[in-house]
Design a protein around this motif. Sequence first.
Motif, short mmCIF file in Angstrom:
data_model
loop_
_atom_site.label_atom_id
_atom_site.label_comp_id
_atom_site.label_asym_id
_atom_site.label_seq_id
_atom_site.Cartn_x
_atom_site.Cartn_y
_atom_site.Cartn_z
N LEU A 83 0.83 -1.21 0.00
CA LEU A 83 0.00 0.00 0.00
C LEU A 83 0.85 1.26 0.00
O LEU A 83 0.47 2.28 -0.58
CB LEU A 83 -0.94 -0.03 1.21
N ALA A 84 2.02 1.20 0.62
CA ALA A 84 2.93 2.35 0.56
C ALA A 84 3.39 2.57 -0.88
O ALA A 84 3.51 3.72 -1.34
CB ALA A 84 4.13 2.11 1.47
N PHE A 85 3.62 1.47 -1.60
CA PHE A 85 4.02 1.58 -3.01
C PHE A 85 2.87 2.16 -3.84
O PHE A 85 3.08 3.04 -4.67
CB PHE A 85 4.43 0.21 -3.53
N ARG A 86 1.65 1.67 -3.60
CA ARG A 86 0.50 2.21 -4.33
C ARG A 86 0.34 3.70 -4.07
O ARG A 86 0.12 4.50 -4.99
CB ARG A 86 -0.79 1.48 -3.92
N ASP A 87 0.46 4.07 -2.81
CA ASP A 87 0.29 5.49 -2.46
C ASP A 87 1.38 6.35 -3.09
O ASP A 87 1.15 7.50 -3.46
CB ASP A 87 0.30 5.65 -0.94
N ARG A 88 2.59 5.77 -3.23
CA ARG A 88 3.66 6.52 -3.89
C ARG A 88 3.31 6.77 -5.35
O ARG A 88 3.50 7.86 -5.88
CB ARG A 88 4.98 5.76 -3.79
N LEU A 89 2.77 5.72 -6.01
CA LEU A 89 2.38 5.88 -7.41
C LEU A 89 1.30 6.94 -7.56
O LEU A 89 1.35 7.78 -8.46
CB LEU A 89 1.88 4.55 -7.98
N LEU A 90 0.32 6.92 -6.66
CA LEU A 90 -0.81 7.84 -6.78
C LEU A 90 -0.47 9.25 -6.32
O LEU A 90 -1.22 10.18 -6.59
CB LEU A 90 -2.00 7.29 -5.97
N ALA A 91 0.66 9.41 -5.64
CA ALA A 91 1.05 10.74 -5.18
C ALA A 91 1.68 11.57 -6.30
O ALA A 91 1.97 12.76 -6.10
CB ALA A 91 2.04 10.62 -4.02
N HIS A 92 1.87 10.93 -7.46
CA HIS A 92 2.50 11.62 -8.59
C HIS A 92 1.58 11.54 -9.81
O HIS A 92 0.80 10.60 -9.94
CB HIS A 92 3.85 11.00 -8.91
N PRO A 93 1.69 12.51 -10.71
CA PRO A 93 0.78 12.49 -11.87
C PRO A 93 1.06 11.37 -12.85
O PRO A 93 0.17 10.97 -13.60
CB PRO A 93 1.02 13.87 -12.51
N THR A 94 2.29 10.87 -12.87
CA THR A 94 2.65 9.82 -13.81
C THR A 94 3.54 8.78 -13.12
O THR A 94 4.14 9.06 -12.08
CB THR A 94 3.42 10.37 -15.03
N LEU A 95 3.62 7.61 -13.74
CA LEU A 95 4.51 6.59 -13.20
C LEU A 95 5.97 7.01 -13.34
O LEU A 95 6.80 6.69 -12.49
CB LEU A 95 4.29 5.26 -13.94
N GLU A 96 6.29 7.73 -14.42
CA GLU A 96 7.66 8.19 -14.59
C GLU A 96 8.05 9.15 -13.47
O GLU A 96 9.17 9.07 -12.93
CB GLU A 96 7.82 8.88 -15.95
N ALA A 97 7.14 10.05 -13.10
CA ALA A 97 7.43 10.99 -12.01
C ALA A 97 7.60 10.24 -10.69
O ALA A 97 8.48 10.59 -9.88
CB ALA A 97 6.31 12.02 -11.90
N ALA A 98 6.79 9.22 -10.49
CA ALA A 98 6.92 8.42 -9.26
C ALA A 98 8.26 7.69 -9.25
O ALA A 98 8.91 7.59 -8.20
CB ALA A 98 5.76 7.42 -9.17
N TYR A 99 8.67 7.17 -10.40
CA TYR A 99 9.95 6.46 -10.49
C TYR A 99 11.12 7.40 -10.19
O TYR A 99 12.03 7.06 -9.43
CB TYR A 99 10.10 5.85 -11.88
N LEU A 100 11.08 8.59 -10.79
CA LEU A 100 12.18 9.54 -10.56
C LEU A 100 12.24 9.93 -9.08
O LEU A 100 13.33 10.06 -8.51
CB LEU A 100 11.98 10.78 -11.44
N ASP A 101 11.09 10.13 -8.47
CA ASP A 101 11.07 10.47 -7.04
C ASP A 101 11.62 9.30 -6.21
O ASP A 101 12.36 9.52 -5.25
CB ASP A 101 9.63 10.78 -6.61
N LEU A 102 11.27 8.10 -6.61
CA LEU A 102 11.75 6.92 -5.90
C LEU A 102 13.27 6.81 -5.99
O LEU A 102 13.96 6.56 -4.99
CB LEU A 102 11.09 5.67 -6.49
N VAL A 103 13.80 7.00 -7.20
CA VAL A 103 15.25 6.86 -7.41
C VAL A 103 16.01 7.97 -6.69
O VAL A 103 17.03 7.72 -6.04
CB VAL A 103 15.56 6.89 -8.93
N ARG A 104 15.52 9.17 -6.80
CA ARG A 104 16.25 10.31 -6.24
C ARG A 104 16.04 10.44 -4.73
O ARG A 104 16.88 11.04 -4.05
CB ARG A 104 15.81 11.59 -6.94
N GLY A 105 14.95 9.88 -4.24
CA GLY A 105 14.66 10.01 -2.82
C GLY A 105 15.11 8.84 -1.97
O GLY A 105 14.99 8.87 -0.75
#
Length: 337
Positions: A83-105
């Motif tokens: 659910l934390a992963f789902r919420d991360r995906l939904l916290a961003h407008p796109t999957l690419e934005a979520a991925y970049l946030d994941l990598v950089r954060g």
Amino acid sequence: MSDFWVSSGHHLLDRNEDGWLVPTDAFLKAYFARPELMPPEEACDAERALHAALLADPRRPVTAEEIAGLADEDARENWQVMLAFRDRLLAHPTLEAAYLDLVRGGMSGTPPLFVNQLTQVILRNALEGCDDPFVLRSAELFFRPQRSSVHEGALLLADAEVVELQEESRRNTAPLLAMFSGPAVTELDVLDAENAASYGHRNEAFDLVLSFGGGLASRAGLAKAIEIWVRHLLGVAVSVEPAAQAEEADWAWFVGLDVDSMRVGNQLWRGEATRDADLERIIGLFALRFEDPAEAFPSIGDRPVWLFLSTTPDGMVRMKPQNLVAGLPLRGPAEAS
């Protein structure tokens, strides 16, 4: 080339004006329906009810009390992570934005399985229209671990999961034969010009082997996939070419494409002693150049960024494409202006 990597769920996502993937309920429902997220036979009623509720409404908030109500401790932990992963995906407008946030954060707490699945669907989007089997097969390295072996002088890369299944089948059907026969990888087809067209109907089987050491088409395929990945995620045009060796005079920057390559690259960068065994495990060297040098650090100029790919001591290749996002010497918008 027919559609490929359909199991990534790319067809269930919308695209925004930049071509990036927008999460949909259909995609999230398909995610919750993956075998690894299905409640096991021994799951309690509360876990089954939670799973059914999320299949019906995949954006549904889940309270801490609901998680605490699951009988199994492992199940509680697994659902918290999911659910934390789902919420991360939904916290961003796109999957690419979520991925970049994941990598950089920082990726701590996110299972490699989820990272690989996210990588696959983003890469599938980036590769839309690609019909080169060598590029597509090489791109599998981005999200599926490979097992390396040398057979008749050729360095072969085979999907680790497929090889494991092959070995298990041999042990179960002919254990004595399995002891004295050659490596299981030799029973798989090596991708070549004659069978390349078969990738279209085998793309979800991941059962074609790459001849990587002397396989110019395979290494060029991986280079092309890296170009496409960098352009799609970072908006930077680069060219990537396989290289036989790195000229010392051109040693301006490097990116290790896996854990071992980063370690060895750092040793070389600092002028430290490097074990011959570590150097021998480098199986891929690539020269990345920025089409517009102004997008890179001024110290780079028109010199290449060297990319390394290595095997682990036990012969595995676990590529980390996120290192390209975090490790390239890109100037920030303020610096570039």
